[in-house]
Structures are given as structure tokens and as C-alpha cells.
Design an enzyme around this catalytic site. Structure first.
Site, PDB file in Angstrom:
ATOM      1  N   ARG A 185       0.960  -1.384  -0.098  1.00  0.00           N
ATOM      2  CA  ARG A 185      -0.051  -0.244  -0.166  1.00  0.00           C
ATOM      3  C   ARG A 185       0.334   1.188  -0.249  1.00  0.00           C
ATOM      4  O   ARG A 185       0.355   2.196   0.487  1.00  0.00           O
ATOM      5  CB  ARG A 185      -1.039   0.020   1.115  1.00  0.00           C
ATOM      6  CG  ARG A 185      -2.155  -1.451   1.354  1.00  0.00           C
ATOM      7  CD  ARG A 185      -2.881  -1.010   0.307  1.00  0.00           C
ATOM      8  NE  ARG A 185      -3.267  -2.772   0.045  1.00  0.00           N
ATOM      9  CZ  ARG A 185      -2.806  -3.898  -0.325  1.00  0.00           C
ATOM     10  NH1 ARG A 185      -2.001  -3.559  -1.317  1.00  0.00           N
ATOM     11  NH2 ARG A 185      -3.721  -4.396  -0.091  1.00  0.00           N
ATOM     12  N   SER A 191     -10.833  -0.849   3.550  1.00  0.00           N
ATOM     13  CA  SER A 191     -10.146  -0.446   4.845  1.00  0.00           C
ATOM     14  C   SER A 191      -9.425   0.194   5.343  1.00  0.00           C
ATOM     15  O   SER A 191      -8.554   1.302   4.439  1.00  0.00           O
ATOM     16  CB  SER A 191      -8.772  -1.095   4.540  1.00  0.00           C
ATOM     17  OG  SER A 191      -9.292  -2.396   3.969  1.00  0.00           O
ATOM     18  N   GLU A 207      -4.035   3.237   5.977  1.00  0.00           N
ATOM     19  CA  GLU A 207      -4.791   3.150   5.236  1.00  0.00           C
ATOM     20  C   GLU A 207      -5.525   3.983   4.019  1.00  0.00           C
ATOM     21  O   GLU A 207      -5.038   4.247   2.854  1.00  0.00           O
ATOM     22  CB  GLU A 207      -5.674   1.669   4.546  1.00  0.00           C
ATOM     23  CG  GLU A 207      -4.940   1.738   2.790  1.00  0.00           C
ATOM     24  CD  GLU A 207      -5.336  -0.264   2.742  1.00  0.00           C
ATOM     25  OE1 GLU A 207      -5.884  -0.496   1.671  1.00  0.00           O
ATOM     26  OE2 GLU A 207      -4.666  -0.892   3.038  1.00  0.00           O
TER      27      GLU A 207
END
Length: 334
Positions: free
Chosen positions: A162, A232, A329
Site C-alpha cells: 500500500r 480498509s 490506509e
């Protein structure tokens, strides 16, 4: 006193009721550059959004919010590969569906991920054992201050979990204009992920994997059209093997995934549930009952303060119980 004119509620999936000075939808590079110049002349902040599926506004935005709708897909055929040139405003899932319809396979594991193609390299999006870096050939970046387009090879994008160079070294005067995707003509299914191991490797098709993953995601993830969320909220933590081993020995049901360089990825959702936070809420900000990794805007009445407070409680509880610090995130926009 600042005056805000336009609601951002329908331009980001968390559906927080915040406002911007101006919201402009752009469909051409010319309009994008013109808008940026006007923003500069007025000495106001400039923010580019795709679908707004990975952001949380903490307050009204005192600037221009520019929504990228510069879209399009071009396919180039080579001997052993398909090369796709995809513009940043293209919806990611539309790209996945389009390739499967064209019998070009390799993106099926990334089905139903919200957002646009331009956001994919920033986050290095991933799901079910596949990440954007696995298919990326290049990223085209437009520098708004001089109108130059620079092509960055995938190897120079510093892709991580990520993460990418576009996140590490964000330049407010640049945007991701388009990406290059390389998919082999000889397709091999990727079903090693824990949730895909029920599938039979023999005679499996890309269509079957696509539909199976869509079904999985719809079953456990809230529909942002109905329930405000940004997917998320936290990253799954990646920690050293010896530390992970101690936790795994104590909790046999902990899902974990081996990573390079002797690291282990743990399930953040599982860690949150073990802190007895399932269904926990702060005001109208709530942990989603089917997936603890997701924070939702209950009845679309939550404030950003509710969500931030809930996130801080989760981080504190997980740190206290497991000595692991969860990282966000979601991109926080102040």
C-alpha cells in the site's frame, strides 16, 4: 469568515458532510491545466480526486477539488503480451470487466476494488494475492506547472505494501495521468490466497475467479452507495518473524501471510476483533460488523471527529494488547 459553496458528500465514499470552495469535474488535460492555473492565481489549495474512495476529510476544504474524469483504454497486442494504456480517470472495476470481456486475463483478482486507475499506483492496490505492481509497466505523470508528461518505469515506482514513490514523495503540482499495464497471453490463475483455496486449480477460468471474488467482496464489505466507508481503514501490519511467531503461538487462529525478508503480515481485522471491539462505535462512526478493518458512517450521520476518535481508540487498544501499531490506509485530508 470563510464561505463554502459546494458539498463534497457525493464525491467521496465516506459521505461526510463537508464543503469545498469549488468542485470542478475535468474530462480533458487542457481543462485540468487551466483549472490548476486558475487555482494558483487565486492562491488556493488544489486537490485531485478520482472516486474519493480512500479519503477522509476532517473539515471543509478551502480550495479547488478537481474530479478526474479523463478516461479511456487503449490496447496494444504483442507476440506474448497485451499492453494496455489506461487513463487515470477510468474506473478500476470497469477496466477489470473490460479486459475480461476482451479475453485479456490477469486482473480478475483485483475485481470490485473501488476507485479510479489513477489511484491504483499511489496505494499499490491489492487483493487476494495480486498487487498493482505485479501488472504495472509504467506510470505517466503530468506536471501541471510546465505541462510536461514524464513516464516512470515500474521499477522506479518504489512499490511496497500500500505504498509507492507517489505516496512517499507526493508533489502537489503533479498528477497521475495514465498507466501502462502488461498482461501475458499465457494466463495462469493465482489462487494461493487463503480465501481462494476452495477453488479448483484444474480448469478454473478468469471469469470464475472474477465472479467468485465479486461474491466474496459483496458478502463481507459494505456497499459505499448505501453505507459511507472508505474500505480498509488500516493496513494489515507487517512485522518481524520472531515477534509474529510469539503471537501466533498464543493465538492459533490468527491469519498470517509470509512476506519477503523474513517478515510476516498479520490480519488487522483479527487483531481488532481480539481487542473486543467488534461493533464498537463512537457516535455514528462504527466498526463494521462483517469486517473489523472497515469503519463505517452509520446512517451517513457520522462526523470526521467521530471517525478519527474511533480510529485512535482502535490503535491504542491494539498497541496495548499486541504491541503492534496499526497504520492508516485511508488518506486523511486536513
Amino acid at each position: 469568515m470563510k464561505t463554502y459553496y459546494t458539498s463534497l458528500k457525493k464525491f467521496h465514499t465516506f459521505k461526510i458532510n463537508v464543503f469545498a470552495k469549488k468542485i470542478i469535474i475535468v474530462k480533458t488535460i487542457k481543462t485540468l491545466i487551466k483549472t490548476w492555473k486558475k487555482c494558483n492565481q487565486e492562491n488556493l489549495p488544489f486537490l485531485l480526486l478520482g472516486k474519493g474512495s480512500n479519503v477522509l476529510f476532517t473539515k471543509n476544504y478551502n480550495g479547488f477539488v478537481v474530479v478526474n474524469r479523463i478516461s479511456g483504454i487503449t490496447i496494444h497486442e504483442q507476440k506474448d503480451y497485451w499492453l494496455l494504456h489506461v487513463k487515470g480517470g477510468t474506473k478500476w472495476n470497469n477496466l477489470v470487466k473490460y479486459t475480461i470481456q476482451k479475453k485479456i486475463y490477469g486482473l480478475e483478482n483485483l475485481a470490485l476494488i473501488p476507485g479510479t486507475v489513477g489511484a491504483a499506483p499511489i496505494q499499490n492496490i491489492g487483493a487476494y494475492g495480486v498487487e498493482f505492481k505485479d501488472v504495472c509497466q509504467y506510470v505517466d505523470v503530468l506536471y501541471l506547472n510546465n505541462s510536461k508528461i514524464v513516464r516512470i518505469n515500474s521499477n522506479n515506482c518504489l512499490f511496497g505494501y500500500r505504498d509507492s514513490i507517489f505516496k512517499k514523495k507526493h508533489n502537489p503540482n503533479s498528477i497521475i495521468l495514465s498507466v501502462g499495464i502488461k498482461l501475458p497471453k499465457t494466463w495462469k490463475p493465482k489462487i494461493s490466497h487463503l480465501e481462494l483455496q476452495k477453488l479448483s486449480f484444474k480448469n478454473i477460468t478468469s471469469h470464475q475467479i472474477f465472479h467468485y471474488i465479486c461474491k466474496l467482496r459483496k458478502k463481507k464489505l459494505p456497499n459505499p452507495k448505501k453505507i459511507g466507508n472508505a474500505g480498509s481503514f488500516f493496513k494489515n501490519p507487517i512485522i518481524k518473524k520472531n515477534k509474529a511467531h510469539k503471537i501466533i503461538c498464543e493465538y492459533k487462529d490468527l491469519p498470517f501471510y509470509p512476506e519477503p525478508h523474513g517478515m510476516i503480515k498479520l490480519s488487522a481485522g483479527w487483531l481488532i476483533e481480539k481487542c473486543k471491539l467488534k461493533n464498537f462505535s463512537v457516535g455514528n462512526a462504527k466498526i463494521y460488523h462483517k469486517q473489523a478493518l472497515i469503519l463505517i458512517n452509520k446512517n451517513n450521520l457520522a462526523t470526521s471527529k467521530n471517525i478519527i476518535k474511533l480510529a485512535k481508540i482502535i490503535i491504542s487498544k491494539v498497541k496495548k494488547k499486541f504491541d503492534i501499531t496499526l497504520e492508516l490506509e485511508v488518506q486523511i485530508i486536513n
